[in-house]
Design a protein around this motif. Structure first.
Motif, PDB file in Angstrom:
ATOM      1  N   LYS A  58      -7.919   2.715  10.650  1.00  0.00           N
ATOM      2  CA  LYS A  58      -6.926   2.014   9.724  1.00  0.00           C
ATOM      3  C   LYS A  58      -6.166   0.825  10.012  1.00  0.00           C
ATOM      4  O   LYS A  58      -6.011  -0.018   9.219  1.00  0.00           O
ATOM      5  N   ASP A  82     -10.123   5.502  -2.109  1.00  0.00           N
ATOM      6  CA  ASP A  82      -9.854   5.292  -0.709  1.00  0.00           C
ATOM      7  C   ASP A  82      -9.935   6.439   0.221  1.00  0.00           C
ATOM      8  O   ASP A  82     -10.254   6.491   1.249  1.00  0.00           O
ATOM      9  N   ALA A  83      -8.966   7.513  -0.390  1.00  0.00           N
ATOM     10  CA  ALA A  83      -9.058   8.855   0.252  1.00  0.00           C
ATOM     11  C   ALA A  83     -10.460   9.336   0.660  1.00  0.00           C
ATOM     12  O   ALA A  83     -10.540   9.910   1.893  1.00  0.00           O
ATOM     13  N   VAL A 110      -3.605   5.017   1.086  1.00  0.00           N
ATOM     14  CA  VAL A 110      -3.672   6.617   1.451  1.00  0.00           C
ATOM     15  C   VAL A 110      -2.825   6.763   2.434  1.00  0.00           C
ATOM     16  O   VAL A 110      -2.813   6.277   3.607  1.00  0.00           O
ATOM     17  N   ALA A 138       0.773  -1.024   0.113  1.00  0.00           N
ATOM     18  CA  ALA A 138      -0.094   0.228   0.015  1.00  0.00           C
ATOM     19  C   ALA A 138       0.792   1.423  -0.098  1.00  0.00           C
ATOM     20  O   ALA A 138       0.586   2.181  -0.593  1.00  0.00           O
ATOM     21  N   TYR A 191      -7.726  -2.654   9.582  1.00  0.00           N
ATOM     22  CA  TYR A 191      -7.647  -3.160   8.315  1.00  0.00           C
ATOM     23  C   TYR A 191      -6.293  -3.920   7.987  1.00  0.00           C
ATOM     24  O   TYR A 191      -6.196  -4.900   7.077  1.00  0.00           O
ATOM     25  N   PHE A 249      -6.024   0.624   3.358  1.00  0.00           N
ATOM     26  CA  PHE A 249      -6.274   1.849   2.580  1.00  0.00           C
ATOM     27  C   PHE A 249      -5.036   2.274   1.814  1.00  0.00           C
ATOM     28  O   PHE A 249      -4.051   2.600   2.519  1.00  0.00           O
ATOM     29  N   ILE A 261     -13.370   7.798   0.937  1.00  0.00           N
ATOM     30  CA  ILE A 261     -14.036   7.363   2.216  1.00  0.00           C
ATOM     31  C   ILE A 261     -13.311   7.687   3.610  1.00  0.00           C
ATOM     32  O   ILE A 261     -13.968   7.677   4.615  1.00  0.00           O
ATOM     33  N   LEU A 262     -11.893   7.824   3.715  1.00  0.00           N
ATOM     34  CA  LEU A 262     -11.304   8.132   4.808  1.00  0.00           C
ATOM     35  C   LEU A 262     -11.893   9.698   5.385  1.00  0.00           C
ATOM     36  O   LEU A 262     -12.001   9.843   6.442  1.00  0.00           O
ATOM     37  N   PRO A 299      -0.903   4.004   5.759  1.00  0.00           N
ATOM     38  CA  PRO A 299      -1.667   2.815   5.589  1.00  0.00           C
ATOM     39  C   PRO A 299      -1.625   1.923   7.031  1.00  0.00           C
ATOM     40  O   PRO A 299      -2.543   1.329   7.456  1.00  0.00           O
TER      41      PRO A 299
END
Lengths: 254, 193
Positions: A121, A85-86, A135, A24, A124, A133, A88-89, A155
């Protein structure tokens, strides 16, 4: 040999590494760079835009900003990595911030917001079987307890507070320039010039223009936190000034 | 019936409660301290249903402590008051806490604050407040006597006058009261009447 341990995000390799997390971070080092500098007057964030095309409809919703986002009245962030992804965060950041405000009727302290996102984070990387993620974020914020703060998260869910830092493409050379040129008592203007200088050295193009760069500042105006994303018209003269300085430096060097 | 009263001065908050714990027609104890510390500079004055009163306060206090451990910093009085109100509001339409409370605290950055909160999750920030039947007598008296530049001695005499009024006029007046004060140095017991 370690290929066998790649596909499951939530297990260690025999060498004790989490490969998915590292991959990532690899994805992020190919993304547009972001630089942040903390001063007593506020924080400057700069970012390299990758999506540049004259066909882009910059008035359409969702396209206007690529890198910089406001999370709450007193916190903003710059992202590097997979944009979806960003999103969502950033939404999670905004939610957490408003939940805190609803419960306590006070703005969330910046370090608590960062920690909250990083905790999710981290989830995950440990359970659930979903990929991390892709990001990294730079958070710029102000709160009553600690004043101006700049944080970086990645990440893995690790985060740290920084005086100056960078993420994304060429972040190691950017950080190198910051290490030599950062001074403790910089003014906001000096920091902005340094951010632009760093970006011009780490981006592919030598002269910067407003289409390729996003610059924002988080400062206090009349005792209210003010997050300003520089529009093209404001940005052009600043970029021109730094461009000519950089050019002069090159000429005197050669 | 429980009696609670609060007075805010320029650099302190004074809270008073009666000290009887009652179960139907029996007074269980006459030395129940209903002014419960939440942290070093905040007090809850609690009244209402016996089990709810203690349970709710302990729950809030535990959350305030957890916040302090997690984040290395105390919540402000305003934040604690709003958090409390939020909890009361959430419980209201499921299984309400039958407690009324006064929240007093002292913060470095904004000085003293005093909040009145009832079991329906109504909340008001006030200079003077009261809860229970006794409050009807005490509020009008305090309205007359309160000034912005109250000293601690003035406020204490005001509170004592209020208690006298309740004792003489309220038919079911509690016999004993406790008064505490919060200022920049923390919480002190001032008097037991």
């Amino acid at each position: 040999m370690s290929r066998r341990y790649d596909s499951r995000t939530t297990i260690f390799s025999p060498e004790g590494r989490l490969h998915q997390v590292e991959y990532a971070m690899e994805a992020i080092s190919n993304a547009g760079s972001c630089v942040g500098i903390l001063t007593k007057e506020g924080i400057v964030l700069g970012a390299e835009k990758r999506i540049t095309s004259k066909l882009l409809d910059t008035k359409a919703v969702g396209v206007r900003r690529e890198k910089m986002y406001k999370i709450d009245d007193h916190v903003a962030c710059a992202v590097a990595g997979i944009t979806s992804d960003a999103n969502i965060l950033i939404n999670t950041c905004r939610l957490q911030s408003q939940r805190y405000l609803l419960t306590y009727q006070e703005p969330i302290p910046v370090d608590q917001l960062v920690r909250g996102i990083c905790d999710s984070k981290q989830g995950y990387t440990q359970f659930g079987g979903m990929r991390p993620f892709g990001v990294s974020l730079l958070y710029a914020g102000w709160d009553r307890l600690q004043g101006f703060q700049l944080y970086q998260s990645d990440p893995s869910g690790n985060y740290g507070g920084w005086k100056a830092t960078s993420i994304g493409a060429n972040h190691s050379s950017a950080t190198g320039i910051l290490q030599s040129d950062y001074e403790e008592d910089m003014t906001l203007d000096q920091a902005m010039k340094l951010v632009i200088k760093v970006l011009s050295k780490t981006m592919d193009s030598t002269t910067l223009s407003p289409e390729k760069v996003e610059i924002s500042t988080l400062t206090m105006q009349n005792e209210v936190v003010n997050f300003k994303i520089y529009e093209d018209s404001d940005l052009r003269p600043i970029l021109d000034a730094v461009n000519s300085e950089v050019l002069k430096e090159k000429e005197t060097a050669s | 019936m429980d009696f609670l009263a609060g007075i805010r001065g320029p650099d302190f908050v004074m809270l008073c409660s009666d000290t009887s714990a009652v179960q139907s027609i029996v007074t269980m104890k006459q030395d129940e301290d209903k002014l419960v510390p939440i942290d070093s500079h905040k007090l809850f004055a609690i009244s209402g249903e016996a089990g709810d009163r203690v349970n709710f306060t302990e729950f809030i206090a535990a959350n305030v402590r957890l916040y302090a451990f997690r984040n290395g910093v105390d919540l402000s009085t305003k934040a604690v008051a709003n958090f409390t109100r939020n909890e009361l509001a959430t419980a209201l339409r499921k299984s309400p806490y039958q407690t009324n409370l006064l929240i007093g605290g002292y913060d470095e950055h904004c000085g003293p604050s005093l909040y009145w909160c009832d079991y329906l999750a109504t909340m008001h920030e006030q200079n003077i407040c009261g809860s229970g039947y006794g409050s009807y007598f005490v509020l009008s008296l305090f309205d007359k006597l309160w000034r912005k530049d109250l000293t601690e001695a003035d406020a204490l005499s005001m509170m004592r006058k209020g208690i006298e009024e309740v004792k003489s006029r309220l038919v079911v007046a509690p016999p004993k009261y406790i008064i505490k004060i919060i200022d920049k140095n923390g919480i002190r017991v001032l008097d037991e009447v």
